[in-house]
Design a protein around this motif. Structure first.
Motif, PDB file in Angstrom:
ATOM      1  N   VAL A 142       0.831  -1.209   0.000  1.00 27.72           N
ATOM      2  CA  VAL A 142       0.000   0.000   0.000  1.00 27.72           C
ATOM      3  C   VAL A 142       0.869   1.264   0.000  1.00 27.72           C
ATOM      4  O   VAL A 142       0.409   2.352   0.334  1.00 27.72           O
ATOM      5  N   GLU A 179      -0.485   4.228  -2.200  1.00 33.25           N
ATOM      6  CA  GLU A 179      -1.606   4.969  -1.604  1.00 33.25           C
ATOM      7  C   GLU A 179      -1.108   5.877  -0.486  1.00 33.25           C
ATOM      8  O   GLU A 179      -1.531   7.029  -0.373  1.00 33.25           O
ATOM      9  N   LEU A 180      -0.207   5.342   0.353  1.00 34.46           N
ATOM     10  CA  LEU A 180       0.314   6.148   1.461  1.00 34.46           C
ATOM     11  C   LEU A 180       1.130   7.321   0.930  1.00 34.46           C
ATOM     12  O   LEU A 180       1.072   8.429   1.455  1.00 34.46           O
ATOM     13  N   SER A 182      -8.328   5.206   2.725  1.00 35.13           N
ATOM     14  CA  SER A 182      -9.294   4.103   2.749  1.00 35.13           C
ATOM     15  C   SER A 182      -8.801   2.965   1.865  1.00 35.13           C
ATOM     16  O   SER A 182      -8.893   1.792   2.209  1.00 35.13           O
ATOM     17  N   GLN A 183      -8.272   3.348   0.712  1.00 30.34           N
ATOM     18  CA  GLN A 183      -7.765   2.377  -0.247  1.00 30.34           C
ATOM     19  C   GLN A 183      -6.616   1.569   0.367  1.00 30.34           C
ATOM     20  O   GLN A 183      -6.456   0.386   0.106  1.00 30.34           O
ATOM     21  N   ALA A 184      -5.832   2.229   1.234  1.00 34.16           N
ATOM     22  CA  ALA A 184      -4.706   1.558   1.880  1.00 34.16           C
ATOM     23  C   ALA A 184      -5.153   0.750   3.101  1.00 34.16           C
ATOM     24  O   ALA A 184      -4.368   0.017   3.676  1.00 34.16           O
ATOM     25  N   GLY A 185      -6.404   0.918   3.501  1.00 31.70           N
ATOM     26  CA  GLY A 185      -6.903   0.182   4.654  1.00 31.70           C
ATOM     27  C   GLY A 185      -6.655   0.888   5.974  1.00 31.70           C
ATOM     28  O   GLY A 185      -6.900   0.333   7.036  1.00 31.70           O
ATOM     29  N   LEU A 186      -6.137   2.111   5.923  1.00 31.15           N
ATOM     30  CA  LEU A 186      -5.901   2.867   7.160  1.00 31.15           C
ATOM     31  C   LEU A 186      -7.197   3.466   7.678  1.00 31.15           C
ATOM     32  O   LEU A 186      -7.345   3.706   8.870  1.00 31.15           O
ATOM     33  N   LEU A 187      -8.098   3.765   6.776  1.00 29.77           N
ATOM     34  CA  LEU A 187      -9.431   4.210   7.154  1.00 29.77           C
ATOM     35  C   LEU A 187     -10.394   3.157   6.617  1.00 29.77           C
ATOM     36  O   LEU A 187     -10.106   2.504   5.619  1.00 29.77           O
ATOM     37  N   PRO A 188     -11.543   2.990   7.269  1.00 28.40           N
ATOM     38  CA  PRO A 188     -12.500   1.990   6.779  1.00 28.40           C
ATOM     39  C   PRO A 188     -12.958   2.334   5.356  1.00 28.40           C
ATOM     40  O   PRO A 188     -12.997   3.515   4.997  1.00 28.40           O
ATOM     41  N   SER A 189     -13.275   1.339   4.555  1.00 25.72           N
ATOM     42  CA  SER A 189     -13.866   1.657   3.247  1.00 25.72           C
ATOM     43  C   SER A 189     -15.368   1.686   3.403  1.00 25.72           C
ATOM     44  O   SER A 189     -15.943   0.901   4.138  1.00 25.72           O
ATOM     45  N   GLN A 190     -15.975   2.609   2.718  1.00 25.21           N
ATOM     46  CA  GLN A 190     -17.415   2.778   2.828  1.00 25.21           C
ATOM     47  C   GLN A 190     -18.024   2.825   1.436  1.00 25.21           C
ATOM     48  O   GLN A 190     -17.348   3.138   0.464  1.00 25.21           O
ATOM     49  N   ALA A 191     -19.299   2.529   1.387  1.00 18.10           N
ATOM     50  CA  ALA A 191     -20.021   2.755   0.136  1.00 18.10           C
ATOM     51  C   ALA A 191     -20.189   4.262  -0.018  1.00 18.10           C
ATOM     52  O   ALA A 191     -20.283   4.984   0.964  1.00 18.10           O
ATOM     53  N   ARG A 199     -18.546  10.430  -6.439  1.00 19.34           N
ATOM     54  CA  ARG A 199     -18.963   9.382  -5.514  1.00 19.34           C
ATOM     55  C   ARG A 199     -18.203   9.469  -4.193  1.00 19.34           C
ATOM     56  O   ARG A 199     -17.388   8.617  -3.874  1.00 19.34           O
TER      57      ARG A 199
END
Lengths: 106, 274
Positions: B64, B67-68, B202-211, B239
């Motif tokens: 990741v 992304e970071l 979010s893409q890196a997984g550090l923040l939750p991914s949401q719809a 989006r």
């Protein structure tokens, strides 16, 4: 500092990443294989994109938000979702004429 | 050739708009050309560096790294833009007073303008590295180098032209309004960059991914020229997720509060004016 950052990063990242189910897609001759992937709705899934070409590609969602540079001869994980049911297109931005694929979310 | 031009145009446009806004926002500061110009040149150099090490960057931090890296670059730019706005909230009155004397320019000797170099450099580096990677990919392909180069140059020229138009439009604003307008643009620009950074986290997984909260992609695609312009200028996203909207609003609120607080206290010195 870097090591600590990495440790903290991974400590936070792993819970989010570990749960995702994985799907594989290859890039060869600037085309995706398979061109269609079926994934579950409302879930974050991991696409392992394996770029078999010597040239770099950018994996990009057309109607969902993902962008990732994938250097030649290398693999990268792209996380997708959670998505609503439907059809979603993805492309290789650097070869958009040939590199086209579809996610079917159900 | 046209395909090459379109892709290069899109990348160059983003950097060109940011540079144009910075130039307009510091109108009348004599040394700004040097600071911004240096940033552009350093950014071009760094773009090649980032392109060269794309593989290493992507592979870092368990895959990741890219992304970071993007999120770090964006958040650094947000910090610099915040600094600009907060600093200008204190100094713009003086600059306006100067500029009202026809042709006057502020000498930049005591102004902390290094942030201009960093912001311009980061913008050019981020977009430029993608251009370098893309052009390298095209070069390695089967297209003719002449077509590829002319397409790239055409796209780059188009991006710079749109950026120049924005600059020329902005500097026509009467001096007493100019910094208020550029201040607002930079506030929204910074908020948009922060929202993009949240997307990468979010893409890196550090923040939750949401719809996404909503989807206006059918009405105005981010990939259209208008969508692209709005994406850069006000942070339009087709989006956005709740986290991204939260980042957007929080950035606006924080910078806005900083501007009000510093701007209200003329006695406060952000830094020693030598």
């Amino acid at each position: 500092m870097g090591k600590m950052f990495a440790a903290v990063t991974l400590g936070i990242a792993i819970p989010f990443l570990a749960m995702a189910s994985t799907y594989e897609v290859n890039i060869k001759d600037h085309r995706f294989d398979p061109t269609t992937l079926t994934i579950p709705a409302g879930e974050r899934v991991k696409l392992m994109v394996n770029n078999l070409d010597p040239t770099v590609e950018e994996f990009e969602g057309e109607n969902f938000d993902v962008e990732k540079i994938i250097p030649g001869k290398s693999k990268a994980a792209v996380f997708v979702g959670p998505l609503e049911p439907g059809e979603y297109e993805f492309i290789g931005e650097f070869h958009r004429d040939t590199a086209k694929g579809k996610l079917i979310v159900e | 050739m046209l395909g090459t031009a379109v892709i290069v145009f899109r990348e160059v446009l983003e950097a060109a708009l940011i540079v144009s806004i910075l130039m307009a926002a510091t109108a009348g500061v004599r040394s700004r050309n040097v600071w911004v110009g240096t940033g552009v040149l350093l950014g071009l150099g760094a773009a090649f560096g980032v392109a060269l090490f794309a593989g290493e960057i992507a592979g870092a931090f368990q895959g990741v790294g890219q992304e970071l890296f993007n999120a770090t670059v964006l958040l650094t730019a947000v910090t610099m833009l915040a600094w600009h706005n907060i600093w200008m909230s204190q100094h713009s009155k003086k600059i306006v007073a100067h500029l009202k004397e026809v042709g006057a320019q502020i000498s930049g000797g005591s102004l902390p303008l290094g942030y201009l170099t960093i912001t311009a450099g980061l913008a050019v580096m981020r977009e430029g590295s993608e251009v370098v990677l893309f052009m390298y990919g095209v070069a390695a392909g089967d297209s003719s180098p002449v077509e590829m180069l002319s397409g790239g140059l055409l796209g780059a020229a188009g991006g710079v032209a749109v950026g120049s138009l924005l600059y020329l439009g902005l500097v026509r604003i009467p001096v007493k309004w100019l910094f208020r307008v550029t201040g607002w643009i930079i506030l929204l620009l910074a908020a948009g960059l922060a929202a993009s950074a949240a997307g990468y986290l979010s893409q890196a997984g550090l923040l939750p991914s949401q719809a996404p909260l909503w989807n206006t992609g059918d009405i105005l695609s981010e990939k259209s020229v208008i969508g692209q312009l709005l994406h850069i200028l006000i942070g339009y996203q087709a989006r956005p997720t709740a986290i991204q909207v939260a980042f957007y609003l929080a950035t606006m609120a924080l910078i806005g509060a900083g501007m009000k607080w510093i701007g209200r206290e003329p006695g406060r010195r952000l830094q020693q004016v030598s």
